[in-house]
Every structure is written in structure tokens, then in C-alpha cells.
Design a protein around this motif. Sequence first.
Motif, short mmCIF file in Angstrom:
data_model
loop_
_atom_site.label_atom_id
_atom_site.label_comp_id
_atom_site.label_asym_id
_atom_site.label_seq_id
_atom_site.Cartn_x
_atom_site.Cartn_y
_atom_site.Cartn_z
N LEU A 158 30.53 52.33 11.97
CA LEU A 158 30.86 52.20 12.95
C LEU A 158 31.83 51.36 13.45
CD1 LEU A 158 27.81 54.80 14.62
CD2 LEU A 158 29.69 55.38 13.81
N LEU A 159 31.84 50.23 12.92
CA LEU A 159 32.09 48.88 13.49
C LEU A 159 33.24 49.03 12.44
CD1 LEU A 159 32.81 47.27 15.88
CD2 LEU A 159 31.49 45.90 14.59
N VAL A 160 34.52 48.38 13.52
CA VAL A 160 36.17 47.56 13.31
C VAL A 160 36.13 46.97 13.82
CG1 VAL A 160 37.72 47.32 12.03
CG2 VAL A 160 36.82 49.74 12.35
N GLN A 161 35.59 45.35 12.46
CA GLN A 161 35.27 43.74 13.72
C GLN A 161 36.83 43.53 12.87
OE1 GLN A 161 32.08 41.69 12.72
NE2 GLN A 161 32.09 43.05 11.06
N GLU A 162 37.78 43.51 14.17
CA GLU A 162 39.10 42.60 14.36
C GLU A 162 39.96 43.21 15.02
OE1 GLU A 162 41.19 45.60 11.49
OE2 GLU A 162 41.99 46.66 13.49
#
Length: 351
Positions: A158-162
Motif C-alpha cells: 500500500l506504500l510507494v516510497q518516492e
Amino acid sequence: MLDYIIVGLGLAGVSFCERLEAEGKSFLIISDNSQQASIVAGGLYNPVILKRFTLAWKARSQMDMALPFYAHLEKKLDTRLDYKLPVLRRFASIEEQNTWFEAMDHQDLGYFLSPKILQNQNPRIDAPYGYGVVKYTGRIETRELLKKYHAYLIKNELLVQEKFEYAQLAIAKESVAYKQFEAKQIVFAEGYGLKMNPYFQYLPMNGTKGELLTIKATDLKEAKVIKSSVFIIPLGNDLYRVGATYKWKDKTNTPTTASKNELLEKLDSFLQCDYHVVDHVAGVRPTVVDRRPLVGRHPKIQNMYVLNGFGSRGVLIAPYASQNLFDHIEHGGPLDPEMDSARFTEKYHLG
């Protein structure tokens, strides 16, 4: 098609995610962890402004929502987050004692203030006039909360790290698209990062830098929060968090020697034991010109929202503001007018 894209993963982002998940809504978070305010926060939930002996904005309502919220997160993340700690307000004079008793006459405020002055029993603290005790207070371990929540989101994809690239956001009448993701709504919960958001730069966010120290004081042996010219917050294992500063010009997350010296000078004015500094952190709080949150819909884009501006009381405000925004979006409920970002819409149109 997702229901929501959320940009930012501080206390605001976590609180809104929790509301979405409870209501069965699909969502994705985009965050690069560039904002440090929630991570380095002291984490106190304290309904009373102890400098003036007044009740904080909506404090009773926020407390009623916040404590069950963090209890739920403790179970969900299988970790302790809420440490119940009374706050002792160190009196500097007889006059301050009298002001305390006058404040107790206010019905809502009196609920949180103890009517008995607590005499100092700790020889390592200079407090000849004793303390006023604030009830129903405590500390949320925000760093642990965010670390565990981050891991939970990663596990569930559920997380896009950018870093969010605003130029990649495409807005349609009933949806938004960001790169390969599409959603019905987008909510910006970026903290002070909102200053770089081209859609909400018109909002009057000032940002206030706060710095905190962690000290080790083996002789102090204090289990309660002490509030004097600075807070001393017990963390266990003879560690204590000391803070905080409020600086309006410096907008970096870099700790400074000047603020460290300021905190130590105030600490030394009443602490009477040896200690040494083991950590020094800084972050920029998302503070607003009128000291109220920024929550609501963009004045021209119907599926874009802001959830921000919690200042130094994010632990208490975040669950309350998130619930209010969700009810507004999904059920057409009214936003609390004091935090509705529409109060600045006129300025936007004139600009």
C-alpha cells in the motif's frame, strides 16, 4: 481504480489511512519520508496550554477520539504506543499557583486540572512552589508508530516510497491519475512539504522548527512529565526527552548548536543533577498563521483535498481532523469551520 491516493505519511496520513481502512476504502500512499515533524515529535497528548492555563482548541473532543484510536493501533501493530503519564506544571511563584486555581473555575478546564498542589519530592529538581497536576495525559511513541505502520503498509503493498512528482499528476473530472495509478480522490497530507505543493501554495502555512534533546540522567529517577521552561519527558532506562524550541526563520531539519544551548540553559535552571546529551533532533512543524489546521477541498479541483497544519498538537488533532474530512468527502458532512481551508479561498481567487 482506487478510492484514494494519499501523499504523505506522518500522523495525518496514518490517521486518514486508518479511517479509510475502517470503511473498506481502497488506497495507496506515496511518501519519501522527507518531513520529520511527526517522527521527532515529543508525542505528548496534553489538553492544556500550560503557559497560559487555557484549554487547547477542541481538546475534549479530540481526546475522546484520540485515545481509542491509539489503543486500536496498539492492537493492530502489536506494539505499545500509549504511555499514560501525568504532566506536572512546575510553579515559579505563588502567583502562578493562584492562576492555576482560577483556571479550575472554568468547567471544561477544571476537568483536567487537579485541585491539589503536589509538593516536590524529587531532590534533583528545584520546585519550591510545587506542581499543578494535569490529568488524563500521556505520551504516544510516534517514532515507533510510524516505523511499524510503514512496515504494515509495505507488507500489504500500500506504500510507494518516492518523492511525489506534481508534474506527473493528471486531473480529470471524476478521477486523478499519478503515473500508473488512478483514484477517485487525492489527499495531500505532506506536513510542511505542502509549501512545495503547487496546488496549495496559496495556503498561509508558516512552519515552525522544533528541536528536541534526549538526555541520560541516572540520578533523576523521575516517572512523570515535568513542564517548566521546557518539558522533561521520561522515556525509561534513565532517558528523558527535553524540548522544545520554536523557531520561525530556519526551515531545515538540521539540529543547531544555538537551540541545543537554549534548551540546556532552560533545563539547568531547575534540574539539579548530572546528565549528558545522547541525541538531538529537529523537524519543521506544519503551523498555520491562525493556529488552526488546514482541512478541506481545493477551491477549483473537486477531487483534491488537503489534510495538514496540525502544528505541535498532531497527536491529538490528527484522528479528529481525519474523521471530519472523511465524513465530509464520503457523506457530505460539514467541515469544522475553524479548520476548513475554505476560510482562505477568497485570497486564492484574488491572487
